[in-house]
Write an enzyme that holds these catalytic residues in place. Structure first.
Site, short mmCIF file in Angstrom:
data_model
loop_
_atom_site.label_atom_id
_atom_site.label_comp_id
_atom_site.label_asym_id
_atom_site.label_seq_id
_atom_site.Cartn_x
_atom_site.Cartn_y
_atom_site.Cartn_z
N LYS A 95 -4.30 50.88 52.74
CA LYS A 95 -5.75 51.28 52.87
C LYS A 95 -6.09 52.07 54.38
O LYS A 95 -7.14 52.74 54.44
CB LYS A 95 -6.52 50.05 53.07
CG LYS A 95 -6.80 49.32 51.79
CD LYS A 95 -8.00 48.44 51.51
CE LYS A 95 -8.40 48.03 50.26
NZ LYS A 95 -7.49 47.15 49.65
N GLU A 117 -17.91 48.74 53.54
CA GLU A 117 -18.02 47.54 52.74
C GLU A 117 -16.59 47.08 52.90
O GLU A 117 -15.71 47.69 53.11
CB GLU A 117 -18.43 48.04 51.51
CG GLU A 117 -17.30 48.18 50.65
CD GLU A 117 -16.66 49.52 50.68
OE1 GLU A 117 -16.98 50.41 51.39
OE2 GLU A 117 -15.62 49.74 50.46
N SER A 384 1.76 47.82 47.37
CA SER A 384 0.56 48.24 48.06
C SER A 384 0.29 47.31 49.42
O SER A 384 -0.44 47.95 50.26
CB SER A 384 -0.76 48.35 47.19
OG SER A 384 -0.90 46.93 46.65
C1 LIG Z 1 -7.43 46.68 48.34
C2 LIG Z 1 -6.22 46.53 47.63
C3 LIG Z 1 -5.83 46.61 46.48
C4 LIG Z 1 -6.73 47.26 45.56
O1 LIG Z 1 -7.34 48.47 45.96
P1 LIG Z 1 -7.22 49.71 45.08
O2 LIG Z 1 -7.91 50.84 45.56
O3 LIG Z 1 -6.90 49.61 43.58
O4 LIG Z 1 -5.68 50.24 45.32
C5 LIG Z 1 -4.40 46.53 46.31
N1 LIG Z 1 -3.69 46.14 46.80
C6 LIG Z 1 -3.68 45.79 48.28
C7 LIG Z 1 -2.87 45.14 49.11
C8 LIG Z 1 -5.05 45.84 48.77
O5 LIG Z 1 -5.40 45.70 50.10
#
Ligand SMILES: *Cc1c(COP(=O)(O)O)cnc(C)c1O
Length: 403
Positions: A95, A117, A384
């Site tokens: 993020k 948000e 992610s």
């Molecule tokens: C917020 C988040 C997501 C989901 O958000 P996307 O916009 O779909 O990437 C996925 N993995 C992690 C670790 C997150 O913090």
């Protein structure tokens, strides 16, 4: 497979085919136009790109490694599995790529105040972090229930100097927090920039957020070429709003032999109110500024959603994913809470990496598909985020109660 021309997406009005666009109150139209124009200038400005690149490297920790999960590959007995380690970034997830890009834009626009948000608090923490770094005032809207569930992230944001504003309306979760942030923006648009947290919302956000995350796929492509001297066969990522997935996928869209799968949250299974898999039983509609697939009843009322991972628990998917699904370029599937928790535990035990519960949905699909593929095939999965934030919640499901 049909060839999708991706470079032209979205068009000047922010449409990805029939999806996307900008459905906002009159007062925001000028601000969004200004943002779009400034974004195009910044994108073409070498100085902007150089500052972004340097901060991504020195403040956030890019580039992130592409890591061969050797023991997991061996255990699953099929395709070679590479993990793109976004979990190693500052604040623990992808993020910050977007939060950093947007705050640099806000600075160019001369904005003095930042709003955002947040659901689980990850985007709130990323935004509070960059706001502290640039000394800008920051207000983060968060549903009252989420504030209770994610208390640690509330404390982190406050430590970073942000004001966390609880939202008591409706379900008291992410959707209401977005509404509150939009309301604030309408009132304070002259001096305030809204850092939206996923590839969602009105144009230019889905395009801009995607572009700030493309670095994931650009790096992964160069890394796999260096390591294997060829492109991967399959890319896998979890899909909430869709920002980490589009960041990985986008630089490969024109490579016809690279398959891509996005994994949504199947919750307790595909029953109304029990999941957040928009491509399973969702319909076309408009939510919070964009036209896309969402979960709504026959009267157009947004349905309740459920997922063990707060970051995937949202009723709409980013419009570019709706487009890519429609075009047949990306396949979307889902993993249930149980499957995600199982993969969460397995990666920790086998590779020494505790993944986020969101990410664990992508890993659950790896567990299914890798054993069916030949050993000379290559999978790249977007890791992610890291799972430190999820340990307490997971402990309720995974470990036997002490008496
Ligand atoms: C917020 C988040 C997501 C989901 O958000 P996307 O916009 O779909 O990437 C996925 N993995 C992690 C670790 C997150 O913090």
């Amino acid at each position: 497979m049909s060839t999708v021309t991706t470079e032209a997406q979205p068009d000047a009005s922010g449409h990805f085919g029939t999806f996307g666009g900008s459905f906002v109150p009159e007062t925001l139209v000028a601000a969004l136009d200004e943002l779009t124009a400034e974004y195009h200038k910044a994108k073409a400005d070498p100085e902007f790109q150089a500052e972004l690149k340097q901060l991504l490297a020195e403040f956030c920790g890019r580039e992130t490694p592409l890591y061969l999960a050797e023991r997991w590959t061996e255990k699953l007995g099929g395709a070679k599995i590479y993990l793109k380690r976004e979990d190693l970034l500052h604040t623990g997830a992808h993020k910050i790529n977007n939060a950093l890009g947007q705050i640099l834009l806000a600075k160019r626009l001369g904005k003095k105040r930042i709003i955002a948000e947040t659901g689980a608090g990850q985007h709130g923490v990323a935004t509070a972090t960059v706001a502290a770094r640039f000394g800008l005032e920051c207000v983060v809207y968060m549903g009252a229930i989420d504030m209770e569930r994610q208390h640690l992230n509330v404390v982190r944001m406050r430590l970073l100097g942000s004001d966390v504003c609880g939202v008591e309306a409706g379900q008291k979760t992410l959707k209401e927090a977005v509404n509150e942030a939009l309301r604030d923006w309408v009132t304070n648009v002259r001096d305030t920039h809204y850092i939206l947290g996923s590839a969602l919302g009105p144009h230019p956000y889905p395009m801009m957020v995607r572009d700030f995350h493309r670095v994931i796929g650009v790096e992964a492509r160069a890394q796999i070429m260096e390591r294997e001297e060829r492109l991967p066969d399959l890319l896998i990522a979890c899909v909430g709003g869709g920002s980490n997935a589009i960041g990985l996928f986008h630089p490969f869209l024109d490579d016809e032999n690279v398959k891509m799968v996005g994994v949504e949250a199947g919750g307790h299974g595909i029953k109304q109110g029990e999941h957040a898999a928009r491509f399973q039983g969702g319909k076309l509609g408009v939510l919070q500024g964009t036209k896309t697939w969402l979960l709504a009843d026959d009267d157009g009322q947004i349905e309740l959603t459920h997922s063990v991972s707060a970051g995937l628990d949202y009723a709409a998917v980013g419009p570019e994913h709706a487009f890519l699904q429609d075009a047949g370029r990306v396949e979307y599937t889902y993993a249930t809470d149980d499957e995600a928790l199982d993969a969460f535990q397995e990666l920790a035990a086998v590779e020494g990496i505790i993944p986020a519960l969101e990410t664990s949905h992508a890993l659950a699909y790896v567990k299914k598909i890798a054993p069916t593929m030949d050993k000379d095939k290559i999978i790249v999965v977007n890791l992610s985020g890291r799972g430190d934030k999820d340990v307490e919640q997971a402990s309720k499901y995974l470990l036997p109660e002490e008496d």
